[in-house]
Design a protein around this motif. Structure first.
Motif, PDB file in Angstrom:
ATOM      1  N   CYS A 278     -16.042   6.349   9.374  1.00  0.00           N
ATOM      2  CA  CYS A 278     -14.859   7.017   9.919  1.00  0.00           C
ATOM      3  C   CYS A 278     -15.236   8.460  10.266  1.00  0.00           C
ATOM      4  O   CYS A 278     -15.622   9.233   9.392  1.00  0.00           O
TER       5      CYS A 278
ATOM      6  N   ILE B  26      -7.256  10.935   4.075  1.00  0.00           N
ATOM      7  CA  ILE B  26      -7.464   9.485   4.207  1.00  0.00           C
ATOM      8  C   ILE B  26      -7.733   8.857   2.842  1.00  0.00           C
ATOM      9  O   ILE B  26      -7.188   7.795   2.514  1.00  0.00           O
ATOM     10  N   GLU B  27      -8.533   9.535   2.001  1.00  0.00           N
ATOM     11  CA  GLU B  27      -8.797   9.017   0.658  1.00  0.00           C
ATOM     12  C   GLU B  27      -7.502   8.852  -0.122  1.00  0.00           C
ATOM     13  O   GLU B  27      -7.351   7.913  -0.902  1.00  0.00           O
TER      14      GLU B  27
ATOM     15  N   THR C  11      -4.725   7.884   0.870  1.00  0.00           N
ATOM     16  CA  THR C  11      -3.956   6.682   1.238  1.00  0.00           C
ATOM     17  C   THR C  11      -4.431   5.452   0.472  1.00  0.00           C
ATOM     18  O   THR C  11      -3.719   4.458   0.414  1.00  0.00           O
ATOM     19  N   HIS C  12      -5.643   5.504  -0.091  1.00  0.00           N
ATOM     20  CA  HIS C  12      -6.249   4.358  -0.801  1.00  0.00           C
ATOM     21  C   HIS C  12      -6.326   3.120   0.087  1.00  0.00           C
ATOM     22  O   HIS C  12      -6.250   2.009  -0.392  1.00  0.00           O
ATOM     23  N   GLN C  13      -6.415   3.315   1.416  1.00  0.00           N
ATOM     24  CA  GLN C  13      -6.416   2.188   2.354  1.00  0.00           C
ATOM     25  C   GLN C  13      -7.783   1.996   2.998  1.00  0.00           C
ATOM     26  O   GLN C  13      -7.960   1.074   3.793  1.00  0.00           O
ATOM     27  N   TYR C  14      -8.725   2.868   2.714  1.00  0.00           N
ATOM     28  CA  TYR C  14      -9.984   2.834   3.456  1.00  0.00           C
ATOM     29  C   TYR C  14     -11.162   2.660   2.511  1.00  0.00           C
ATOM     30  O   TYR C  14     -11.275   3.390   1.521  1.00  0.00           O
ATOM     31  N   GLN C  15     -12.013   1.699   2.809  1.00  0.00           N
ATOM     32  CA  GLN C  15     -13.134   1.392   1.908  1.00  0.00           C
ATOM     33  C   GLN C  15     -14.493   1.701   2.514  1.00  0.00           C
ATOM     34  O   GLN C  15     -15.524   1.456   1.894  1.00  0.00           O
TER      35      GLN C  15
ATOM     36  N   ASN D 107       2.916  -6.996  10.951  1.00  0.00           N
ATOM     37  CA  ASN D 107       3.589  -5.859  10.365  1.00  0.00           C
ATOM     38  C   ASN D 107       4.626  -6.254   9.320  1.00  0.00           C
ATOM     39  O   ASN D 107       5.094  -5.420   8.562  1.00  0.00           O
TER      40      ASN D 107
END
Lengths: 207, 207
Positions: free
Chosen positions: A87, A98-99, A101-105, A205
Motif C-alpha cells: 500500500c 490505515i493500521e 482500521t484493522h482491515q489491512y494485512q 455490501n
C-alpha cells in the motif's frame, strides 16, 4: 505581540522555540511555557528528553520508510503480513490511520510526500527508487495507491502507474464514495457521481 | 485515537509528552512531533535545550515575584520606576500585558493566583505576606488592584483591602468601562452600567 517585552531572556527564548511549531502562535507559546514552569522540574526534563531522544534515536524502516525503532519496522518484519501487497501512502500518519482500521494485512511503502511542482517536490525527492527495487526483486503482486485525491495525489498516482507499467503487477486505488454514515444530500457532487459510476454488487455490501 | 497503534515507542513517548500540554490533543501532538522530525536534528536539540534551561535557570524576582533572569527583576531594579506605587496582579502574563501599554511607571506585585475556595487556593498560597512586608518596610503610597473581575478576583481584592486597612496607603483599582473602539449596543449591561456610575469629567478624556 511582536514588540512584547519579556521579563526574562530565558522565557523569551522558550516562547520563541515553541512559536516555531506549526499552528502555535506567540500567545499560545507563552501559555505553554508558563504551564511548563508551573510543573515540577522533573516534568520539564522528561519533556526535553523525549524531544532529544526523538531526534537522536528514531529510525526509518529500510524497507518501507515508515518511522520505526529498529532498522526494519514491526510491520515489514511481521511474517504474518502479506508481503505481496504493498500500500503506497504519502506519510506516517496515513500508515497509522490505515493500521487503525484493522482491515489491512499487507505491507506499506511511505513515499515521504507527493509530486508537487508548485512546492518544488519532484519524483527524486520521494522514495520511488526503493519502491521500484521492491517491484524488481520481490514477489509483489499488487500495488494499492492510497494517496490524497488532490492534484498532487493524482499526479503522483499517474506518475507511478506509468513508471511501473513494465512490471507484472496489479494496480488498484482505495475506493472513493459517500462516507459511511453520511447523508446523500450533503455529499459533494464529484464524490456522489463517482460513487454511482463505481457502484458495487449489492450482496457484497450487504454482508 | 486512544487505541492508536504507533509504529515506534519513541514516537509514542514524544506524542504523550506533548499531549500533556494544555489545549494540545493527541492528533495535534502527533502533528507537532512529526514536524520536529522533519527538521534538522539541531533544531530539536535547540528546542529541548530551551525547555531544560527554562526549568533550570529561571528565577522569580525576590521583591515582586515576577519571572526574572536575576534575583531582582529588571522592573524592581530600575531606579526610574516609581517604587511608591505597587500594582497587584495575578500572574506574569498580566505584568507583560500592562508593560505592553507603556502607560505604567510603578512597580508590580505578582500574587501567583487568586483566592478560590473552589480550587483550594487560600491566602497562604499567594504572595500576600511579602506584599505586607513591602507595606511595612517601604514607602508605598498606593496599591493598585489589577485583578480579574471574576468572583475570585473580587474576593481577593476585598481580602487584601481588609487586611491592609491598617496601613496608610491609598487603594485603587483599574477603571472598568466600555472598551475603547467598542460599540455601546454590544457592551454587556453590567459594564455599561458601571461605566455610567464611574463617569469621568469630559476634559480628562478629551485630551
Amino acid at each position: 505581540m511582536s514588540d512584547i517585552q519579556f521579563p526574562s531572556k530565558i522565557l523569551e527564548n522558550a516562547v520563541n522555540e515553541f512559536s516555531k511549531l506549526p499552528g502555535i502562535g506567540r500567545k499560545t507559546a507563552l501559555r505553554l511555557v508558563l504551564h511548563i514552569l508551573k510543573q515540577e522540574k522533573e516534568s520539564a526534563y522528561q519533556f526535553a528528553d523525549a524531544i532529544t531522544t526523538l531526534a537522536d534515536e528514531i529510525k526509518y524502516c529500510k524497507s518501507c520508510y515508515n518511522i520505526s525503532d529498529s532498522d526494519i519496522c514491526s510491520i515489514c518484519s511481521n511474517p504474518r503480513r502479506d508481503h505481496s501487497v504493498v500500500c503506497v501512502v504519502e506519510n506516517v500518519r496515513d500508515v497509522m490511520a490505515i493500521e487503525n482500521t484493522h482491515q489491512y494485512q499487507g505491507i506499506y511503502h511511505v513515499l515521504g510526500g507527493l509530486i508537487s511542482p508548485m512546492d518544488g517536490t519532484g519524483p527524486d525527492d520521494l522514495t520511488i527508487t526503493p519502491l521500484e527495487e521492491k517491484l524488481k526483486s520481490e514477489e509483489v503482486k499488487e500495488i494499492i495507491f492510497a494517496l490524497s485525491t488532490t492534484m498532487e495525489g493524482d499526479t503522483t498516482n499517474f506518475f507511478l502507474y506509468r513508471k511501473f507499467q513494465q512490471y507484472p503487477v496489479k494496480f488498484s486505488t482505495i475506493a472513493r464514495g459517500v462516507a459511511i454514515g453520511d447523508e446523500l444530500e450533503y455529499a459533494d457532487e464529484v464524490t456522489l457521481g463517482r460513487s454511482l459510476v463505481d457502484r458495487q454488487p449489492f450482496e457484497k455490501n450487504a454482508l
